[in-house]
Design a protein around this motif. Structure first.
Motif, PDB file in Angstrom:
ATOM      1  N   GLN A   1       2.910   8.499   9.728  1.00 50.15           N
ATOM      2  CA  GLN A   1       2.146   9.737   9.624  1.00 50.15           C
ATOM      3  C   GLN A   1       2.074  10.510  10.936  1.00 50.15           C
ATOM      4  O   GLN A   1       1.504  11.598  10.982  1.00 50.15           O
ATOM      5  CB  GLN A   1       0.717   9.430   9.146  1.00 50.15           C
TER       6      GLN A   1
ATOM      7  N   LEU B   1      -8.241   1.876   5.305  1.00 49.73           N
ATOM      8  CA  LEU B   1      -7.356   0.727   5.465  1.00 49.73           C
ATOM      9  C   LEU B   1      -7.125   0.427   6.940  1.00 49.73           C
ATOM     10  O   LEU B   1      -7.145  -0.743   7.359  1.00 49.73           O
ATOM     11  CB  LEU B   1      -6.018   0.980   4.772  1.00 49.73           C
ATOM     12  N   TYR B   2      -6.941   1.462   7.737  1.00 51.20           N
ATOM     13  CA  TYR B   2      -6.695   1.240   9.168  1.00 51.20           C
ATOM     14  C   TYR B   2      -7.888   0.554   9.825  1.00 51.20           C
ATOM     15  O   TYR B   2      -7.712  -0.332  10.677  1.00 51.20           O
ATOM     16  CB  TYR B   2      -6.389   2.561   9.867  1.00 51.20           C
TER      17      TYR B   2
ATOM     18  N   GLU C   1      -8.928   8.217   3.357  1.00 58.02           N
ATOM     19  CA  GLU C   1      -8.723   6.998   2.577  1.00 58.02           C
ATOM     20  C   GLU C   1      -7.790   6.034   3.309  1.00 58.02           C
ATOM     21  O   GLU C   1      -8.075   4.832   3.399  1.00 58.02           O
ATOM     22  CB  GLU C   1      -8.163   7.348   1.197  1.00 58.02           C
ATOM     23  N   ASP C   2      -6.675   6.557   3.833  1.00 58.83           N
ATOM     24  CA  ASP C   2      -5.795   5.702   4.635  1.00 58.83           C
ATOM     25  C   ASP C   2      -6.534   5.167   5.856  1.00 58.83           C
ATOM     26  O   ASP C   2      -6.318   4.032   6.285  1.00 58.83           O
ATOM     27  CB  ASP C   2      -4.548   6.473   5.070  1.00 58.83           C
TER      28      ASP C   2
ATOM     29  N   PRO D   1      -9.386   8.551  10.303  1.00 54.75           N
ATOM     30  CA  PRO D   1      -8.221   7.749  10.706  1.00 54.75           C
ATOM     31  C   PRO D   1      -7.843   7.939  12.165  1.00 54.75           C
ATOM     32  O   PRO D   1      -7.039   7.163  12.698  1.00 54.75           O
ATOM     33  CB  PRO D   1      -7.108   8.224   9.762  1.00 54.75           C
TER      34      PRO D   1
ATOM     35  N   LEU E   1       2.200   1.784   9.126  1.00 54.03           N
ATOM     36  CA  LEU E   1       1.587   2.835   8.323  1.00 54.03           C
ATOM     37  C   LEU E   1       1.217   4.057   9.164  1.00 54.03           C
ATOM     38  O   LEU E   1       1.479   5.196   8.761  1.00 54.03           O
ATOM     39  CB  LEU E   1       0.368   2.280   7.591  1.00 54.03           C
TER      40      LEU E   1
ATOM     41  N   TYR F   1       0.826  -1.211   0.000  1.00 53.37           N
ATOM     42  CA  TYR F   1       0.000   0.000   0.000  1.00 53.37           C
ATOM     43  C   TYR F   1       0.860   1.261   0.000  1.00 53.37           C
ATOM     44  O   TYR F   1       1.832   1.374   0.764  1.00 53.37           O
ATOM     45  CB  TYR F   1      -0.916   0.003   1.225  1.00 53.37           C
ATOM     46  N   SER F   2       0.488   2.187  -0.870  1.00 51.54           N
ATOM     47  CA  SER F   2       1.095   3.520  -0.864  1.00 51.54           C
ATOM     48  C   SER F   2       0.070   4.493  -0.313  1.00 51.54           C
ATOM     49  O   SER F   2      -1.111   4.437  -0.691  1.00 51.54           O
ATOM     50  CB  SER F   2       1.486   3.942  -2.287  1.00 51.54           C
ATOM     51  N   TYR F   3       0.507   5.377   0.585  1.00 53.07           N
ATOM     52  CA  TYR F   3      -0.418   6.349   1.156  1.00 53.07           C
ATOM     53  C   TYR F   3      -1.228   7.024   0.042  1.00 53.07           C
ATOM     54  O   TYR F   3      -0.696   7.404  -1.001  1.00 53.07           O
ATOM     55  CB  TYR F   3       0.334   7.409   1.948  1.00 53.07           C
ATOM     56  N   TYR F   4      -2.512   7.173   0.282  1.00 60.85           N
ATOM     57  CA  TYR F   4      -3.440   7.609  -0.751  1.00 60.85           C
ATOM     58  C   TYR F   4      -3.121   9.012  -1.259  1.00 60.85           C
ATOM     59  O   TYR F   4      -3.281   9.314  -2.435  1.00 60.85           O
ATOM     60  CB  TYR F   4      -4.874   7.558  -0.207  1.00 60.85           C
TER      61      TYR F   4
ATOM     62  N   TRP G   1      -2.195  12.959   6.054  1.00 61.72           N
ATOM     63  CA  TRP G   1      -3.284  12.372   6.833  1.00 61.72           C
ATOM     64  C   TRP G   1      -4.591  12.513   6.064  1.00 61.72           C
ATOM     65  O   TRP G   1      -4.994  13.612   5.695  1.00 61.72           O
ATOM     66  CB  TRP G   1      -3.358  13.104   8.163  1.00 61.72           C
TER      67      TRP G   1
END
Length: 374
Positions: free
Chosen positions: A59, A32-33, A28-29, A81, A55, A17-20, A25
């Motif tokens: 951040q 995933l969390y 979208e991330d 998040p 991940l 995964y690449s940070y959206y 912050w």
């Protein structure tokens, strides 16, 4: 795909995964969390914890500052998040996570509100409440209130949710509209009701997830009973809107609409909501509806991309209301069908992780019951 291969798909997705938004912050991330937390809680497997901490730690700095975050943007999406911060703070006691969660809680203290109480969706969407924002902010406010021993925040979250439900409800359909404009200034807003004109599947998916996540956390009482009853009614309506293969449509209540399609993020969200609600014993929550939806996604919406990698398909990348990138999103059915589809977008994969986790919990409960009988 088997349960094992689906689990490996999630593992590879998180690994690669690449940070959206390049590390800033963002909600979208946070999707995933939420998926990683659900898998960790359901299975206890350390790999989900490792993905989550790796991940999130990328951040959050040593002082609890969040990468690319500006409080005064008053973007309700940025709060989602924060639920991972609450989870990690409770599990580890690390002050970085608590300080970062405090920062998001501080945003909500001054985040603009409509006169009726709920928060504006964003500063650049004034006087508007969107269903998306209820999921972004209210479960966090409830969970943070528990962490910080501030039960009044949970009471606020419940009151805001019930008010927003009153404002966005569409009695003829039994569904909720994507947006409400208190000021009646937006071209998409009905001049009498302030409501947007159509029922977008994912917006109701965000709402369903917010409702079930709040019901499980709220203390017993009339307010929780009220929210549970409304959620139960919504589940009954949703059960009647499935496609023949057990999914839900982009414009959820218009199966005859030309170009309408079974959309994967909404389907994953509803699968999660039904499965979790069934686990909680909520009336109208049929476990099989959620299980069938998750199975249908795997059978009908997963396939190989050009590189041969398995991906989740038919995910609406983004949809909203009002001006964005030089376009005006009018909230009509035709608008929702015009938005771009994106394979493996986290807004679909994250909820599928959550639905899968609930499916694993259901299997475990069934196995325990059988052993007890034997």
């Amino acid at each position: 795909m088997t349960t094992t291969s689906l689990t490996e798909y999630f593992d590879a997705y998180a690994r690669d995964y690449s940070y959206y938004k390049g590390g800033s912050w963002c909600y979208e991330d946070g999707c995933l969390y939420r998926g990683l937390i659900a898998l960790h809680e359901a299975t206890g497997e350390d790999r989900w914890w490792r993905h989550l901490t790796r991940l999130v730690d990328g951040q959050v700095d040593a002082d609890g500052n969040l990468a690319g975050y500006t409080m005064t943007e008053y973007n309700i999406d940025n709060v989602l998040p924060g639920r991972a911060l609450v989870y990690l703070a409770a599990k580890t006691g690390d002050l970085r996570y608590r300080k970062a969660a405090d920062l998001l809680a501080k945003q909500l203290q001054t985040h603009p509100r409509i006169n009726a109480g709920p928060h504006w969706h964003k500063l650049r969407y004034p006087h508007q409440v969107w269903l998306d924002g209820l999921y972004m902010a209210l479960p966090f406010k409830l969970e943070y209130g528990a962490l910080a021993a501030k039960p009044q925040l949970g009471e606020q979250a419940l009151a805001e949710m019930l008010t927003a439900l009153n404002l966005t409800f569409d009695p003829p359909s039994g569904l909720y509209r994507h947006g409400y404009d208190e000021a009646r200034l937006q071209a998409w807003a009905d001049p009498k009701t302030g409501l947007s004109p159509a029922h977008w599947g994912r917006s109701i998916g965000w709402l369903a997830m917010a409702m079930v996540d709040m019901v499980v956390t709220l203390p017993a009482g009339p307010g929780r009973d009220d929210l549970t009853a409304r959620f139960s009614t919504l589940l009954t309506v949703l059960a009647g809107l499935r496609t023949t293969d057990g999914r839900w449509l982009q414009v959820i209540d218009q199966p005859a609409l030309e170009g309408n399609y079974a959309e994967s993020s909404a389907t994953a969200m509803f699968a999660y909501a039904f499965l979790k609600a069934a686990r909680l014993g909520i009336k109208g929550a049929m476990q099989q509806v959620g299980a069938d939806a998750a199975t249908s996604l795997v059978e009908n919406a997963m396939g190989a991309d050009a590189s041969g990698r398995m991906v989740l398909q038919k995910i609406c990348c983004v949809a909203g209301l009002g001006g964005f990138d030089g376009n005006y999103r009018d909230g009509t059915p035709a608008y929702y069908l015009s938005e771009t589809l994106r394979d493996d977008d986290i807004k679909g994969v994250g909820p599928l992780m959550m639905a899968h986790a609930e499916g694993e919990l259901a299997k475990r409960a069934t196995s325990a019951r059988r052993e007890a009988v034997a």
